[in-house]
Design an enzyme around this catalytic site. Structure first.
Site, mmCIF file in Angstrom:
data_model
loop_
_atom_site.group_PDB
_atom_site.id
_atom_site.type_symbol
_atom_site.label_atom_id
_atom_site.label_comp_id
_atom_site.label_asym_id
_atom_site.label_seq_id
_atom_site.Cartn_x
_atom_site.Cartn_y
_atom_site.Cartn_z
ATOM 1 N N ARG A 1 0.684 -1.221 0.055
ATOM 2 C CA ARG A 1 0.039 -0.148 0.024
ATOM 3 C C ARG A 1 0.616 1.040 0.008
ATOM 4 N NH1 ARG A 1 -1.701 2.017 4.213
ATOM 5 N NH2 ARG A 1 -3.726 2.365 3.937
ATOM 6 N N ASP B 1 -1.784 8.086 6.743
ATOM 7 C CA ASP B 1 -1.804 6.871 7.403
ATOM 8 C C ASP B 1 -1.393 7.173 8.800
ATOM 9 O OD1 ASP B 1 -3.256 5.598 5.689
ATOM 10 O OD2 ASP B 1 -1.463 4.226 4.928
#
Ligand code: ADE
Length: 254
Positions: free
Chosen positions: A153, A168
């Site tokens: 990711r 994130d």
């Protein structure tokens, strides 16, 4: 990124490769994935991959020959690869390690089973040992999936927004802010007004506040380690003043 997984259970990865972002990354040719069945490199009629430990004791140890042959086969496919052994004795995996691994082109992930692998494999064939946490799994397969997913990711172009990974949790030392979607009122609880305002700067401000307070409540250890910016300190002071006010009020009543 080329991921090669050495395992005695390659079928465990079939569903993993076939769904979600891993599937998308494969389709978009951002990653190439393959498994090597360690048993294919084991000799003898029973193709044993484990054996009893020298010196006695319980449990079985993964034999060195099939692992060495499997790793050599992987290195032929990916000559510049680093080899990683998944083991509870390894360095604890975190977002920072994921970022480091994402910068490599090729990774060989060796999934241990049984009580461990023969010491000569860890000494001679493994570049890094990684643990995904202080608990013991029966094998490294789930740990390898965790590492592959966390690294994939981070590859540019995999997540929707180009900078989603930067926002994130952990990537800047804070947890991510609270998220809301429709409906506006869910079982009596409203979405915070500011998020409906369309005022970009205020939304960003609210998100930073949510991020800092979430981190304080859920993971205070992260705040202790982080070098706080001016805005973050202001947010903490604001809440500190609010708590002080509350305490004073309480104090007067008693
Ligand atoms: N294999 C068994 N337990 C493990 C863990 N916690 N992390 C990585 N590999 C493992």
């Amino acid at each position: 990124m080329n991921f090669i997984v050495l395992t005695i259970f390659p079928e465990m990865f079939d569903a993993f490769w076939a769904h979600g972002i891993i599937r998308r990354a494969i389709d978009q040719e951002k990653i190439v994935t393959s498994t090597i069945n360690i048993r294919d490199y084991a000799s003898g009629r029973h193709q044993m991959t484990d054996d009893r430990p020298y010196g006695g004791g319980s449990g079985m140890v993964m034999k060195p020959e099939p692992l060495a042959a499997g790793i050599r086969a992987a290195k032929r496919r990916a000559p510049f690869a680093k080899s990683i052994l998944l083991t509870p004795q390894g360095r604890k995996f975190n977002q920072h390690t994921a970022q480091q691994l994402a910068s490599w082109e090729e990774l060989i992930l060796v999934c241990g089973r049984y009580e461990g692998v023969d010491g000569r494999i860890s000494h001679e064939f493994i570049d890094y040992e990684i643990s995904i946490g202080d608990y013991v799994l029966t094998g490294g397969e789930l740990a390898a999936m965790v590492v592959i997913e966390a690294v994939t990711r981070l590859i540019p172009g995999i997540l929707g927004g180009e900078d989603s990974a930067k926002k994130d949790s952990f990537s800047d030392g804070l947890l991510e802010h609270d998220h809301y979607t429709r409906p506006r009122n869910f079982e009596g609880e409203e979405v915070p007004e500011v998020l409906l305002s369309g005022h970009h700067q205020e939304i960003e401000q609210w998100r930073l506040g949510s991020s800092v307070m979430r981190t304080l409540l859920k993971r205070p250890d992260l705040l202790q380690k982080k070098k706080l910016g001016e805005q973050e300190i202001e947010i903490l002071k604001k809440w500190y003043r609010e708590i002080e006010k509350l305490l004073n009020l309480h104090h007067r009543e008693h």
